[in-house]
Design an enzyme around this catalytic site. Structure first.
Site, short mmCIF file in Angstrom:
data_model
loop_
_atom_site.label_atom_id
_atom_site.label_comp_id
_atom_site.label_asym_id
_atom_site.label_seq_id
_atom_site.Cartn_x
_atom_site.Cartn_y
_atom_site.Cartn_z
N SER A 140 0.86 -1.19 0.00
CA SER A 140 0.00 0.00 0.00
C SER A 140 0.89 1.23 0.00
O SER A 140 2.07 1.16 0.38
CB SER A 140 -0.86 -0.01 1.27
N TYR A 152 -2.37 -0.50 10.76
CA TYR A 152 -2.48 -1.01 9.39
C TYR A 152 -1.25 -0.58 8.58
O TYR A 152 -0.64 -1.38 7.87
CB TYR A 152 -3.76 -0.48 8.73
N1 LIG Z 1 -8.81 -0.29 -1.05
C1 LIG Z 1 -7.70 0.44 -0.84
O1 LIG Z 1 -7.73 1.68 -0.82
C2 LIG Z 1 -6.37 -0.26 -0.65
C3 LIG Z 1 -5.22 0.52 -0.71
C4 LIG Z 1 -3.99 -0.08 -0.54
C5 LIG Z 1 -3.90 -1.43 -0.32
N2 LIG Z 1 -5.04 -2.17 -0.24
C6 LIG Z 1 -4.89 -3.61 0.00
O2 LIG Z 1 -5.47 -4.31 -1.08
C7 LIG Z 1 -5.78 -5.63 -0.67
C8 LIG Z 1 -7.18 -5.97 -1.15
O3 LIG Z 1 -8.09 -5.08 -0.52
P1 LIG Z 1 -9.38 -4.50 -1.26
O4 LIG Z 1 -9.25 -3.02 -1.26
O5 LIG Z 1 -9.63 -5.20 -2.52
O6 LIG Z 1 -10.47 -4.81 -0.14
P2 LIG Z 1 -11.66 -5.90 -0.09
O7 LIG Z 1 -12.57 -5.71 -1.25
O8 LIG Z 1 -12.22 -5.79 1.29
O9 LIG Z 1 -10.91 -7.29 -0.27
C9 LIG Z 1 -10.19 -7.91 0.75
C10 LIG Z 1 -10.04 -9.37 0.39
O10 LIG Z 1 -9.22 -10.01 1.39
C11 LIG Z 1 -9.87 -11.22 1.78
N3 LIG Z 1 -9.48 -11.62 3.12
C12 LIG Z 1 -9.53 -10.89 4.26
N4 LIG Z 1 -9.11 -11.65 5.30
C13 LIG Z 1 -8.79 -12.87 4.80
C14 LIG Z 1 -8.32 -14.08 5.35
N5 LIG Z 1 -8.04 -14.22 6.68
N6 LIG Z 1 -8.10 -15.14 4.53
C15 LIG Z 1 -8.35 -15.04 3.21
N7 LIG Z 1 -8.81 -13.92 2.62
C16 LIG Z 1 -9.02 -12.85 3.41
C17 LIG Z 1 -11.36 -10.91 1.65
O11 LIG Z 1 -12.11 -12.11 1.45
P3 LIG Z 1 -12.97 -12.89 2.54
O12 LIG Z 1 -13.53 -11.88 3.49
O13 LIG Z 1 -13.96 -13.61 1.71
O14 LIG Z 1 -11.98 -13.83 3.19
C18 LIG Z 1 -11.37 -10.10 0.36
O15 LIG Z 1 -11.39 -10.95 -0.76
C19 LIG Z 1 -5.60 -5.66 0.86
O16 LIG Z 1 -4.35 -6.25 1.16
C20 LIG Z 1 -5.57 -4.18 1.23
O17 LIG Z 1 -4.84 -3.93 2.40
C21 LIG Z 1 -6.27 -1.63 -0.41
#
Ligand SMILES: NC(=O)c1ccc[n+]([C@@H]2O[C@H](COP(=O)([O-])OP(=O)(O)OC[C@H]3O[C@@H](n4cnc5c(N)ncnc54)[C@H](OP(=O)(O)O)[C@@H]3O)[C@@H](O)[C@H]2O)c1
Length: 231
Positions: A140, A152
């Protein structure tokens, strides 16, 4: 000569947001995909949308569980025969402030974002070494600059370090390593819809860019913000 089998991309956190968008982009580019997360119903629905079991596998996996991660890899190899790329993407955030959030949520976040990513590396590296493949990890912007009171952000600094540690560890094996470092992206990561954020497709396009490079080119980091993000 028959066409070579389509390459295989395994994605954790594939049930939603960036992971699901990357699965769609990869299928559109001809990859087979293995979709891992805890929400099996959502994964099954996505796998059906992406062509069913010949091209998309739904794999229930809690990334904090080593047995789940080992099974995820074994099931992918049994179905598709190889893993050409693995995207360690599962993760979540929490409120800022060292007096905010619950200690249990902290524990789950650290286990998921840091330990879970490390387990995905450990589980996939043997197959990636066999395929001279590609490891991608979602860090991130918060893993590049410290955000006030944000545990985080601390987990994502660990993930950024993990990407470079893995790159050095895998140097000479033919495995490429790419850190994906998004700024604000409009996904279910946020309880409230963010304004002027990137789309999940924007990050999927960055992943596909790294994957599409020649085998001798390793895009080590992609830091990508929406145009209006200052921090
Ligand atoms: N959105 C942003 O602004 C942003 C910015 C920088 C980085 N990120 C990073 O991008 C990545 C994806 O996030 P996103 O924005 O796409 O959010 P999201 O839509 O909430 O997706 C998060 C994913 O992680 C999975 N997950 C969470 N805990 C888990 C576990 N214990 N085992 C397996 N899967 C798990 C969730 O699936 P289940 O709940 O079905 O397990 C979901 O598929 C994350 O690492 C986040 O930190 C996001």
């Amino acid at each position: 000569m028959p066409d070579p089998s389509p390459p295989v991309l395994l994605i954790t956190g594939a049930s939603s947001g960036i992971g699901a968008a990357t699965a769609r982009a990869a299928r559109a580019a001809g990859w087979r995909v293995a979709l891992a997360a805890r929400s099996h119903d959502r994964l099954t629905q996505l796998a059906d949308e992406l062509g069913g079991e010949d091209s998309a596998l739904a794999l229930r996996c809690d990334v904090t569980e080593w047995e789940d991660q080992q099974r995820m890899v074994a099931d992918t190899l049994a179905a598709f025969g190889a893993i050409d790329a693995a995207f360690a993407n599962a993760g979540f955030g929490g409120p800022r402030g060292f007096l905010k959030d619950t200690t249990e949520h902290w524990r789950e976040m650290i286990l998921t974002n840091v330990y879970g990513a490390a387990l995905t590396i450990r589980a996939t590296v043997p197959a990636l070494t066999d395929s001279r493949g590609h490891l991608l990890i979602t860090s991130s912007v918060a893993g590049r600059r410290v955000l006030p009171g944000s545990l985080y952000s601390c987990t994502k600094h660990a993930v950024t370090a993990m990407g470079e540690a893995a790159r050095q560890d895998l140097n000479g094996t033919g495995v490429r390593v790419t850190l994906i470092e998004p700024g604000m992206v409009d996904t279910p990561f946020f309880d409230n819809k963010p304004q002027d954020a990137l789309r999940d497709d924007d990050i999927a396009a960055a992943v596909m860019y790294a994957l599409a490079q020649p085998p001798t080119v390793d895009v080590n980091e992609i830091l990508i913000r929406p145009i209006a993000q200052d921090g």
